[in-house]
Design an enzyme around this catalytic site. Structure first.
Site, PDB file in Angstrom:
ATOM      1  N   GLN A 118       0.839  -1.200   0.000  1.00  0.00           N
ATOM      2  CA  GLN A 118       0.000   0.000   0.000  1.00  0.00           C
ATOM      3  C   GLN A 118       0.869   1.244   0.000  1.00  0.00           C
ATOM      4  OE1 GLN A 118      -2.721   0.176   3.351  1.00  0.00           O
ATOM      5  NE2 GLN A 118      -2.459   2.369   3.484  1.00  0.00           N
ATOM      6  N   SER A 121       1.671   6.656   2.477  1.00  0.00           N
ATOM      7  CA  SER A 121       2.553   7.625   3.137  1.00  0.00           C
ATOM      8  C   SER A 121       3.717   8.048   2.244  1.00  0.00           C
ATOM      9  CB  SER A 121       3.125   7.014   4.424  1.00  0.00           C
ATOM     10  OG  SER A 121       2.122   6.813   5.360  1.00  0.00           O
ATOM     11  N   GLU A 237     -12.019  -2.294   5.780  1.00  0.00           N
ATOM     12  CA  GLU A 237     -11.111  -2.871   6.771  1.00  0.00           C
ATOM     13  C   GLU A 237     -11.621  -2.607   8.187  1.00  0.00           C
ATOM     14  OE1 GLU A 237      -7.286  -1.049   7.346  1.00  0.00           O
ATOM     15  OE2 GLU A 237      -6.329  -3.003   7.505  1.00  0.00           O
ATOM     16  N   GLU A 358      -2.408  10.481  17.772  1.00  0.00           N
ATOM     17  CA  GLU A 358      -2.789  11.897  17.776  1.00  0.00           C
ATOM     18  C   GLU A 358      -3.849  12.191  16.710  1.00  0.00           C
ATOM     19  OE1 GLU A 358       0.260  10.699  17.934  1.00  0.00           O
ATOM     20  OE2 GLU A 358       0.793  11.327  19.961  1.00  0.00           O
TER      21      GLU A 358
END
Lengths: 373, 348
Positions: A118, A121, A237, A358
């Protein structure tokens, strides 16, 4: 679903036929890949896929039960080499893909002929995914030219293909100018650079794309619709809950309990560790309970809202707490401290990947409670 | 209050109806919603809740809805109220379940459920101990509610109604520990008897249900605090910005919310199993989350958080008394026994 449920009984029996008494808790990538292919051959991979695409048409509850059974023998989905193709890309292909794409890719994904990774990022777009800078430019012949890099890409060094979010329009449009493309990792212009992790192992990579040519048929969904495609993947997912994690972690807790009995401790030290494990046991109970909530809501077609963010935050911090205690027990003199140390180090990533803690807190605060961005 | 409804063959007798009427009147008198944070709001609409059909934690499949509803009641009307209703109704239901002479217990439970029954006060650990059967209940703490109590003694459940209920603790700087002697309570009615041979089973189930009710109340109180706090940080401005836009503030609220979410999920799961262990786990998670919610609310309200004007201190007293009182669920030996059970489960 209980152990007595006919589905669980049947699947347990099929798994026993397939693997006997073998477990995979310490299996490496190749052993897990073999297990994936054996499951595929037995019709136990992609259980949730519709039957017309080769799946079993399993319900959410059945699929979750299957995943829990697999986790119990050391094959949790989270470590499966097939997971990116079967659990993320497959459902998105079924929803957004053309007939040609479905007939080309789905059988290969389900048989684990291709290993997928995948590509979301990037060096400057991790938690802020809408800042993706890798570009795909449409040429006059319709082909795409991809330039840029992806990073923290799990198993890219073993993968054949990567589904990736790329920029196909004005960066100022943020998520509205992203597209999803399939990138062949053996193509000219692709360079994969493994990243050595704190454990000493290499599971993540940086991939560089230097004007890589990609056919238009590798575009999933319309140009500029990549964000929607990505959401289909993630929603799918998220709907399966985390019941497999519970099975895996409760076993770790039992192991830590056994390890504690093997080290020499005074009573106060022993009680201290036992109470820490008791707290973990309560937290794991909540992982199972949260997972059931997600499954029930998914089965009922309800909106999950920010629940998956709460679940991600909870399981990742709870698992770290469990492994903290296990590591402390190892430091008391357990012989397997090196192995424990590696697991402990690896678990540090859990509050970072798949949406850092976060980010999950921001999602809950902003979307559930309406606090300003 | 009429005696019609589902034709289960069950009817309250006149004495019981009298008690139920008293209970309803006491409930309306003693649970106005301004108890904690809503001045001027209408009284609790018990009949509305009852008519919703959700007040039925005792059916064969205790539902997530039930647990959430009771938690929600506590949200709306103050700490612990949901727990009290839950416990009261569930205890009776347990007895109903246990009586083999009542074949259609579900229908009968539904019949009971159609009425604004009674509210048991279970806010003190003394009362819980009485549920757990390790002591004769000599008193119960009726100070924070106590319109009607359920008393379990020697496997007999009695509805007790204090005739002269003193509701003034909230105006004094006292922690809710004022005791009312049972002997001083003039009205008592036996509503059900538990068959002797089922006593242990029923006691365990009632203990689990009672604890779940309390857990639900804690989660509800924590949620109420959190909602109040969100309201504050959305309005309050500091450094030219809304307080709630600071990430440190957002994260603290979200983390507290996630703990409550996990606790509520655990309560829901425990409602399904009704095992003593799952109830203890749910209670521990809820207690811990509620204490965190108090801390978060106090901190994020700044100076207001420690003022008398803000009702946070009422929650703080109620929640901490519940969460920090000596209780079997927090006992180290019990926690270790629960751990051992979890380990056994993993090995099966």
């Amino acid at each position: 679903m209980t152990r007595a449920d006919p589905f669980v009984t049947e699947i347990s029996s099929r798994l026993a036929d397939l693997f006997g008494a073998r477990t995979f808790f310490d299996a490496d990538f190749d052993e897990r890949l073999d297990a994936d292919r054996a499951l595929a051959a037995a019709g136990l991979l992609g259980y949730h896929w519709p039957t017309e695409y080769g799946g079993a048409g399993g319900t959410v509850q059945q699929t979750a039960a299957l995943e829990a059974l697999l986790a119990a023998i050391g094959l949790p989905t989270a470590l499966s080499p097939s997971r990116f193709g079967v659990n993320l890309l497959g459902p998105a292909l079924i929803t957004h893909g053309s007939d040609e794409q479905k007939s080309t890719f789905l059988p290969r994904i389900l048989a684990v002929q291709d290993i997928w990774c995948q590509g979301f990022s990037e060096p400057d777009a991790g938690s802020d995914l809408a800042a993706v800078a890798t570009t795909a430019t449409v040429q006059s012949d319709g082909q795409l030219v991809v330039r840029g890099s992806k990073t923290w890409t799990t198993q890219a060094h073993r993968a054949d293909m990567c589904f990736a979010l790329v920029r196909t329009g004005d960066p100022a449009l943020r998520h509205r100018s992203l597209s999803m493309v399939f990138l062949p990792l053996h193509a000219t212009g692709v360079q994969i650079q493994p990243i050595r992790q704190n454990t000493g192992r290499t599971e993540f990579n940086t991939i560089f794309f230097d004007d890589v040519l990609v056919p238009r048929t590798h575009l999933l969904g319309e140009l500029g619709q990549g964000w929607n495609v990505a959401h289909t993947m993630l929603d799918h997912e998220r709907s399966y809950g985390q019941s497999a994690r519970y099975g895996y972690y409760i076993r770790e807790l039992a192991q830590a309990f056994a390890e504690l009995a093997e080290v020499e401790l005074d009573e106060a030290q022993s009680i201290e560790h036992r109470l820490a494990l008791a707290e973990s046991a309560d937290q794991l109970f909540a992982i199972q309970a949260l997972s059931d909530l997600v499954l029930d809501a998914s089965e009922g077609g309800e909106e999950l809202g920010t629940l998956p963010s709460a679940v991600k935050y909870w399981w990742s911090t709870s698992h770290q707490h469990l492994l903290d205690t296990r590591m402390q027990i190892a430091f008391r003199g357990h012989s397997d401290a090196t192995r424990r140390g590696e697991q402990w180090l690896a678990s540090r990533a859990e509050t970072i990947y798949a949406g850092a803690s976060e980010i999950q807190l921001n999602i809950v605060a902003e979307r559930k409670w309406g606090l300003p961005r | 209050m009429n005696n019609s409804g589902i034709d289960s063959g069950f009817r309250f007798d006149e004495d019981e109806l009298e008690v139920l009427e008293l209970a309803r009147a006491c409930t309306e008198r003693h649970f106005p919603v301004d108890r904690f944070d809503r001045p001027g709001a209408p009284l609790v609409n018990w009949q509305g809740l009852v008519d919703s059909g959700l007040l039925a934690p005792w059916d064969d499949k205790p539902s997530w809805d039930s647990a959430m509803l009771f938690s929600g009641i506590a949200h709306e009307f103050g700490a612990g109220l949901g727990a009290q209703v839950y416990v009261a109704n569930s205890m009776v239901a347990s007895l109903v379940h246990s009586d083999p002479s009542l074949r259609d217990h579900t229908a009968m439970a539904a019949e009971i459920n159609r009425r604004p029954l009674f509210v048991a006060y279970t806010g003190s650990d003394r009362m819980l101990r009485s549920f757990l059967g390790d002591a004769r209940p000599s008193m119960f703490s009726g100070a924070t509610s106590g319109a009607v109590g359920l008393l379990v003694e020697d496997a007999e459940v009695t509805v007790v109604v204090p005739s002269d209920y003193d509701d003034d603790w909230s105006s004094a700087n006292e922690w809710p520990a004022t005791a009312v002697q049972i002997a001083d309570i003039p009205v008592g009615r036996t509503v059900a008897r538990c068959p002797h041979e089922l006593h242990a089973v029923v006691t365990e189930e009632m203990s689990a249900i009672a604890l779940l009710g309390r857990a639900s109340g804690l989660a509800g109180a924590g949620g109420s605090l959190l909602r109040r706090t969100v309201g504050h940080v959305q309005e309050r401005e500091l450094f030219g910005k809304v307080l709630g836009s600071f990430q440190a503030v957002k994260h603290r609220i979200a983390a507290a919310d996630i703990r409550l979410t996990a606790a509520r999920a655990a309560i829901g799961a425990a409602c399904r199993t009704r095992s003593a262990r799952s109830a203890r786990i749910a209670w521990r998670l809820a207690a811990s989350a509620a204490v965190d919610a108090v801390s978060t609310a106090t901190q994020l309200h700044g100076g207001l958080g420690v003022s008398w004007e803000m009702p946070i201190h009422w929650y703080a007293k109620s929640i901490h008394q519940e969460a920090w009182s000596p209780l079997s669920a927090t006992d180290a030996v019990v926690r270790l026994a629960d751990l051992a059970e979890a380990v056994k489960e993993a090995q099966r």
